[in-house]
Design a protein around this motif. Structure first.
Motif, PDB file in Angstrom:
ATOM      1  N   SER A 165      36.858  17.618  40.674  1.00  0.00           N
ATOM      2  CA  SER A 165      38.162  17.131  41.147  1.00  0.00           C
ATOM      3  C   SER A 165      38.960  16.540  39.993  1.00  0.00           C
ATOM      4  O   SER A 165      40.146  16.856  39.807  1.00  0.00           O
ATOM      5  CB  SER A 165      37.969  16.052  42.223  1.00  0.00           C
ATOM      6  OG  SER A 165      37.063  16.479  43.181  1.00  0.00           O
ATOM      7  N   VAL A 166      38.290  15.694  39.203  1.00  0.00           N
ATOM      8  CA  VAL A 166      39.011  15.056  38.100  1.00  0.00           C
ATOM      9  C   VAL A 166      39.487  16.108  37.103  1.00  0.00           C
ATOM     10  O   VAL A 166      40.618  16.059  36.615  1.00  0.00           O
ATOM     11  CB  VAL A 166      38.119  14.005  37.417  1.00  0.00           C
ATOM     12  CG1 VAL A 166      38.755  13.529  36.131  1.00  0.00           C
ATOM     13  CG2 VAL A 166      37.876  12.831  38.344  1.00  0.00           C
ATOM     14  N   THR A 167      38.618  17.098  36.830  1.00  0.00           N
ATOM     15  CA  THR A 167      39.004  18.141  35.877  1.00  0.00           C
ATOM     16  C   THR A 167      40.257  18.864  36.350  1.00  0.00           C
ATOM     17  O   THR A 167      41.211  19.072  35.592  1.00  0.00           O
ATOM     18  CB  THR A 167      37.853  19.150  35.713  1.00  0.00           C
ATOM     19  OG1 THR A 167      36.666  18.440  35.437  1.00  0.00           O
ATOM     20  CG2 THR A 167      38.150  20.118  34.591  1.00  0.00           C
ATOM     21  N   ILE A 168      40.256  19.243  37.634  1.00  0.00           N
ATOM     22  CA  ILE A 168      41.413  19.971  38.163  1.00  0.00           C
ATOM     23  C   ILE A 168      42.665  19.106  38.099  1.00  0.00           C
ATOM     24  O   ILE A 168      43.715  19.538  37.621  1.00  0.00           O
ATOM     25  CB  ILE A 168      41.145  20.423  39.615  1.00  0.00           C
ATOM     26  CG1 ILE A 168      40.073  21.513  39.611  1.00  0.00           C
ATOM     27  CG2 ILE A 168      42.420  20.920  40.267  1.00  0.00           C
ATOM     28  CD1 ILE A 168      39.514  21.821  40.972  1.00  0.00           C
ATOM     29  N   VAL A 169      42.533  17.861  38.548  1.00  0.00           N
ATOM     30  CA  VAL A 169      43.705  16.989  38.583  1.00  0.00           C
ATOM     31  C   VAL A 169      44.254  16.769  37.186  1.00  0.00           C
ATOM     32  O   VAL A 169      45.461  16.892  36.941  1.00  0.00           O
ATOM     33  CB  VAL A 169      43.357  15.635  39.243  1.00  0.00           C
ATOM     34  CG1 VAL A 169      44.523  14.674  39.125  1.00  0.00           C
ATOM     35  CG2 VAL A 169      42.998  15.831  40.699  1.00  0.00           C
ATOM     36  N   VAL A 170      43.360  16.470  36.239  1.00  0.00           N
ATOM     37  CA  VAL A 170      43.863  16.143  34.908  1.00  0.00           C
ATOM     38  C   VAL A 170      44.448  17.385  34.242  1.00  0.00           C
ATOM     39  O   VAL A 170      45.488  17.315  33.572  1.00  0.00           O
ATOM     40  CB  VAL A 170      42.773  15.463  34.047  1.00  0.00           C
ATOM     41  CG1 VAL A 170      41.741  16.422  33.564  1.00  0.00           C
ATOM     42  CG2 VAL A 170      43.393  14.746  32.868  1.00  0.00           C
ATOM     43  N   LEU A 195      46.387  16.563  47.193  1.00  0.00           N
ATOM     44  CA  LEU A 195      46.017  17.959  47.436  1.00  0.00           C
ATOM     45  C   LEU A 195      44.500  18.133  47.378  1.00  0.00           C
ATOM     46  O   LEU A 195      43.881  18.722  48.267  1.00  0.00           O
ATOM     47  CB  LEU A 195      46.688  18.870  46.394  1.00  0.00           C
ATOM     48  CG  LEU A 195      48.171  19.173  46.630  1.00  0.00           C
ATOM     49  CD1 LEU A 195      48.716  20.012  45.488  1.00  0.00           C
ATOM     50  CD2 LEU A 195      48.331  19.913  47.953  1.00  0.00           C
ATOM     51  N   VAL A 196      43.890  17.586  46.307  1.00  0.00           N
ATOM     52  CA  VAL A 196      42.430  17.714  46.150  1.00  0.00           C
ATOM     53  C   VAL A 196      41.710  17.043  47.315  1.00  0.00           C
ATOM     54  O   VAL A 196      40.759  17.591  47.878  1.00  0.00           O
ATOM     55  CB  VAL A 196      41.989  17.103  44.807  1.00  0.00           C
ATOM     56  CG1 VAL A 196      40.477  16.948  44.759  1.00  0.00           C
ATOM     57  CG2 VAL A 196      42.456  17.979  43.662  1.00  0.00           C
TER      58      VAL A 196
END
Lengths: 217, 391
Positions: free
Chosen positions: A54-59, A92-93
């Motif tokens: 999740s963090v990877t996608i968001v960042v 979104l996530v």
């Protein structure tokens, strides 16, 4: 400028943007960002992996968006703009997790929402995306997300193995027959302080291998 | 002795710089100074040195721990045979307990000294005696039935995370023995709390006679059964269930006397811990709403590890406050917190360990403010003197 535009997508510089956060520029162990969530979600491997993703996608995505808008964001309100972008992504996530991985989402509870306040995000947006083009920003986001994820997975692996006797839900210790000879799970590993100590041990290990990271006295 | 001296002198060149085993120099020196007083002299400038070096200090503490250890061994046997309903003689009780404690001591020293030796080799330091006392304290604050592998892990954790990480002996923030205990307390609570762990054999489901519960006085109080408490005298002498070394307030006071007379332990800390317990005890009495809060304050001295913590744990010169005023504050707060945690927090029947660890953390802060207030006072005095001159 024309030279830079011809730069290949995976130039040495760009690859380094991805690999540096995995090792000597790791967001957790070197920049010491995003510690709180690292402590909170690493009791088991599964939530740690989902959190890392999740963090990877968001960042990565917020990096691209901010980088694309960087020339149009007024300097004085840039933090607010960044927050809006991050918050949108996090929602979104969060909704996605609730729809497709409800159990994990329940385990992560508030910590998905708290990605908004994760220092890694603001740090990367401020330090990188505001001054670089979208593509390098995207790679930088992926790299930092992965660097964060690696530490989370390592910590979660040991905490789950020693604290619950399982790896990704698989009962390793039981299969090895250790309980029969008197072995017991270590309850301390499940408590948050042990995550702090585990991260500390990783930092110790890393700095003893790379003396450049040790602060000058 | 001459023979030993000759042998050591023969071996010495091999371990000195340039010798075959120079890598193990610190191990060799450690063992040599264990037998003989070091013969190294200062050659540059003069330093006034006390004969009481670290090794001698540690030996004094070991000596002070001896009565506690001996009584602990006796009590383990006593409790064990009591649970079986067998009448036995004093020596029999003692030998039984002694043989049960021995493995704990061996494991504690083996693991701890092993890590200390390795750490000294890696760092290139001399081996120092910091673990001598810790190694004996650790078994004394354990329940007798603790599995040896758990003890080994806890000792390793205490030495590495509690001490070596901060820079080794003399640099640790927390008392290493208490770190070991806290680790076990949170990691394996089933082995550190309850009624069964304090008496040898109960965890294996040994048959016990009617009327023997194995519950410690603190457990009775926490369960609201303070009417079932043993008599004050019994708790003072220490023939009650509990961790190996903590039960006998009498033996601990003998140890305290040795520490205070030799000047190794600070009497200020010991007295102020007891004063803190008194203050908090009286305060709770004044606002008592249940039987536990009505308990007279002096009962807190003889129950659990209050006395042991005050004498052997709080006085640890490394993790305690260094300033004289600071020692009073530090000790007093330990006493207050110990009784407070005991009586008010239902999750922790015993609060001494947590109170001391917490105050270990605050000791540098206390020292800082004591030193600052002293500086401010002197500045003020200087200004007054200056103003007088002007007039």
């Amino acid at each position: 400028m024309s030279e830079k535009e011809k730069e290949p997508l995976l130039s040495a510089k760009n690859i380094k943007l991805f690999t540096a956060p995995l090792g000597n520029d790791n967001p957790i162990t070197v920049q010491v960002l995003g510690i709180c969530s690292a402590l909170a979600v690493t009791v088991k491997l599964e939530p740690a992996l989902v959190m890392a993703l999740s963090v990877t996608i968001v960042v990565a995505v917020s990096n691209v968006v901010i980088s694309a808008m960087r020339n149009y964001i007024p300097d004085r309100i840039r933090i607010i703009v960044q927050l809006v972008v991050i918050a949108t992504m996090v929602i979104l996530v969060d909704q996605f997790l609730k729809a497709y991985a409800f159990d994990v989402s329940k385990q992560l509870s508030v910590f998905v929402g708290l990605i908004i306040t994760n220092c890694i995000l603001m740090g990367r947006l401020e330090a990188f995306a505001m001054a670089n083009k979208p593509w390098p920003s995207f790679i930088d986001g992926l790299g930092n997300g992965a660097g964060y994820g690696i530490i989370l997975v390592v910590v979660a692996f040991f905490r789950e193995l020693l604290g619950s006797g399982t790896v990704y839900g698989f009962p390793v210790m039981e299969k090895l027959g250790l309980y029969k000879i008197g072995y017991e799970n270590n309850g301390m590993m499940i408590l948050p302080p042990m995550a702090l100590i585990a991260v500390g041990l990783i930092i110790w290990f890393q700095r003893s291998r790379n003396k450049n990271l040790v602060e000058k006295k | 002795m001459d023979f030993l001296r000759k042998k050591i002198d023969q071996l010495k060149p091999h371990f000195s710089a340039g010798g075959r085993f120079s890598r193990f120099q610190s191990v060799f020196e450690g063992l040599e100074t264990f037998i003989f007083v070091p013969n190294t002299v200062t050659f540059k400038g003069s330093h006034v040195r006390d004969h009481l070096d670290l090794k001698r200090t540690m030996t004094m503490v070991i000596l002070a721990l001896l009565p506690v250890f001996l009584f602990g061994a006796y009590n383990i046997g006593l409790q064990h045979f009591r649970s079986l309903g067998v009448e036995t003689g004093m020596m029999e009780n003692f030998w039984f307990g002694f043989l049960k404690i021995l493995p704990l001591v061996v494991v504690s020293y083996g693991v701890g000294l092993g890590i200390e030796f390795i750490a000294a080799q890696i760092r290139g330091h001399e081996i120092n005696e910091g673990f001598l006392v810790t190694g004996l304290l650790i078994p004394l604050i354990m329940p007798i039935d603790i599995p040896l592998w758990m003890l080994a892990i806890a000792t390793a954790f205490a030495v590495i995370i509690g001490k070596e990480v901060f820079g080794g002996t003399g640099m640790n923030v927390f008392n290493p023995a208490l770190v070991a205990r806290a680790f076990l307390f949170f990691a394996y609570p089933a082995w550190m709390t309850g009624d069964k762990v304090w008496t040898e054999g109960l965890t294996n489901g040994a048959k016990i006679v009617d009327g023997f519960s194995g519950a410690t006085p603190l457990a009775l109080c926490a369960a609201g059964e303070s009417t079932k408490l043993p008599s004050f005298l019994e708790m003072f002498i220490g023939t009650i269930p509990g961790s190996i070394g903590e039960t006998s307030t009498l033996a601990i006071l003998i140890g305290a006397l040795i520490l205070v007379v030799t000047g190794v332990g600070s009497w200020k800390i010991i007295v102020s811990v007891f004063a803190g317990g008194l203050g908090m005890g009286l305060l709770l009495n004044a606002f008592a709403v249940n039987a536990y809060m009505e308990l007279p304050f002096y009962y807190h001295y003889v129950m659990g590890s209050f006395a042991f913590g005050a004498v052997f744990m709080a006085t640890d010169p490394v993790s305690a406050s260094q300033t004289e005023t600071g020692k009073w504050i530090y000790g007093f707060l330990i006493g207050v917190l110990s009784v407070l945690i005991r009586v008010v927090n239902p999750a922790y029947p015993e609060g001494v360990m947590l109170a001391i660890l917490l105050m270990n953390m605050f000791a540098p802060l206390i020292d800082y403010y004591v030193v600052q207030s002293n500086i401010n006072r002197r500045i003020k005095r200087g200004k007054v003197a200056l103003n007088k001159q002007k007039v």
